[in-house]
Design an enzyme around this catalytic site. Structure first.
Site, short mmCIF file in Angstrom:
data_model
loop_
_atom_site.label_atom_id
_atom_site.label_comp_id
_atom_site.label_asym_id
_atom_site.label_seq_id
_atom_site.Cartn_x
_atom_site.Cartn_y
_atom_site.Cartn_z
CE LYS A 12 -4.43 -1.58 1.67
NZ LYS A 12 -4.20 -3.02 1.98
CB SER A 46 -0.14 -8.28 -1.17
OG SER A 46 -0.93 -9.14 -0.36
CD GLU A 49 -11.92 5.21 1.66
OE1 GLU A 49 -11.79 6.37 1.24
OE2 GLU A 49 -11.58 4.20 1.02
C1 LIG Z 1 -5.08 -4.05 1.60
C2 LIG Z 1 -4.40 -5.32 1.30
C3 LIG Z 1 -4.82 -6.16 0.25
C4 LIG Z 1 -6.03 -5.88 -0.58
O1 LIG Z 1 -6.00 -4.68 -1.29
P1 LIG Z 1 -5.75 -4.63 -2.87
O2 LIG Z 1 -6.06 -3.22 -3.21
O3 LIG Z 1 -6.71 -5.60 -3.49
O4 LIG Z 1 -4.35 -5.00 -3.12
C5 LIG Z 1 -4.09 -7.31 -0.01
N1 LIG Z 1 -3.01 -7.65 0.73
C6 LIG Z 1 -2.59 -6.88 1.76
C7 LIG Z 1 -1.40 -7.30 2.54
C8 LIG Z 1 -3.27 -5.69 2.08
O5 LIG Z 1 -2.83 -4.93 3.08
#
Ligand SMILES: *Cc1c(COP(=O)(O)O)cnc(C)c1O
Length: 408
Positions: free
Chosen positions: A103, A391, A125
């Protein structure tokens, strides 16, 4: 001169599966906003590409990604996981970024955008609090005022992230209406933006929202696939993997992971959504399987709704995938058949998270566990190169893992 030509090429409509100049991916996207929000969104739409592709912006963005976020994130060959599933698995380590997930790539980009637009106040938000923390982080970095709207229920559920935001100097404002969760926080943020059009920038945290947000967020996150290309070239002698795999909440880590491969037909695109307790249990967030076309958060996309068009409350064990829609790019990838969509249940995601921990020594976020559940659904060939977007890291989810596996 050469530089200018290259940059104007960036600015044009990229074609294929990318957004057109009105922000449409096929039939999805656009900007469906209240009249009073038009000046804010229009200012951003007119200027975002020009700002983003100036030399000074690119320089500052990439410098911060390097020195502050810690990029490039490694592309790691997961030997034991590869052996287990008899294929070649590479992990794109977004979990190693500052603040523990992808993010931050987007919030760094957007805070620089806000500065160039002369804004001094940031609103956002957040549901689970992860985007709120990433936003509060970059506001501290830039010395900007930061207000994060959050549903009252979510504030109670996500106390550690609320504490982080406060420690970083942000104000967390509770949304007290409706179900007091993410969509109510979104309404409050939009109301704030309407009332403060001159000095305020609204940082949206996923590849959703009215045009230009999905395209802008995707371009900031596209550093992920940009790096995968050269990293894979070093390791495998070719830039294109056979598959890229990512979990999808709103779709920003996926959009960044797919971006440079969308128009490369030999690269298979795989999306994994959250099936919660099961796609048809009424407790799910599997938007592609359950959704219909509608308008959410200012864009036309697939979303989960009742027969009369009320948005349904989604459910997933992972707070970051607990969203009733997907970004317009993903709706188009689904509808056009360019991407394969799967959904993984809570149980499958938790099991995959535990397996990654014990095979590779990496505890993933539960969101990310969904991407790894792909191995329960699809068999790859021995010489396939499969790149999975890791992610985020699982520190924030430790209590959920402990409760689920009775580890304590
Ligand atoms: C917020 C988040 C997601 C989901 O958000 P996307 O916008 O779909 O990427 C996925 N993995 C992690 C670790 C997150 O913090």
């Amino acid at each position: 001169m050469q530089k200018e030509i290259e940059q104007s090429a960036h600015k044009e409509n990229l074609g294929g599966y990318h957004a057109d100049e009105k922000g449409y991916y096929g039939e999805f996207g656009g900007a469906f906003i209240p009249e009073m929000l038009y000046p804010n969104v229009e200012e951003l739409r007119r200027t975002y590409l020009d700002i983003m592709y100036t030399d000074s912006f690119q320089k500052e963005f990439h410098q911060l990604l390097k020195d502050y976020v810690g990029r490039p994130s490694p592309l790691y060959y997961a030997k034991r996981l590869s052996e287990k599933y008899n294929t070649k698995v590479y992990l794109k380590r977004e979990d190693l970024n500052h603040t523990g997930a992808h993010k931050i790539n987007n919030t760094i980009g957007q805070i620089l955008m806000a500065k160039k637009l002369g804004k001094t106040r940031i609103i956002a938000e957040t549901g689970a609090g992860q985007h709120g923390v990433a936003t509060a982080t970059v506001c501290a970095l830039m010395g900007m005022e930061c207000i994060v709207y959050m549903g009252e229920i979510d504030i109670a559920r996500q106390a550690p992230n609320v504490a982080r935001m406060k420690m970083l100097g942000a104000e967390v404002r509770p949304a007290l209406s409706g179900s007091r969760t993410l969509k109510d926080a979104t309404n409050e943020a939009i109301r704030d933006w309407i009332n403060n059009p001159v000095d305020t920038h609204y940082i949206i945290g996923s590849a959703i929202g009215p045009h230009p947000y999905p395209d802008m967020v995707t371009r900031f996150q596209s550093v992920i696939s940009e790096e995968i290309k050269w990293q894979l070239k070093e390791k495998e002698g070719r830039e294109n993997p056979d598959y890229v795999v990512a979990c999808i909440g709103g779709g920003s880590n996926a959009a960044g992971t797919y971006h440079h491969f969308l128009n490369e037909p030999e690269v298979g695109i795989i999306a994994v959504e959250a099936a919660g307790k099961g796609v048809h249990t009424g407790e799910s967030a599997a938007t592609s399987a359950l959704g219909k076309v509608g308008i959410i958060h200012g864009c036309k996309t697939m979303l989960m709704q009742t027969l009369d068009g009320q948005i349904t409350e989604p459910y997933s064990i992972s707070a970051g995938l607990d969203y009733p829609g997907v970004g317009p790019m993903h709706s188009h990838l689904y509808k056009s058949g360019r991407a394969e969509f799967y959904s993984a249940t809570d149980d499958e995601a938790m099991t995959a998270g535990l397996e990654l921990s014990q095979l590779e020594g990496i505890i993933p976020a539960i969101e990310t566990g969904h991407a790894f559940a792909i191995f329960a659904h699809k068999k790859f060939k021995p010489d396939d190169v499969v790149v999975i977007s890791l992610s985020g890291r699982g520190d924030k989810d430790l209590q959920t893992y402990i409760d689920y596996f009775k580890l304590a």
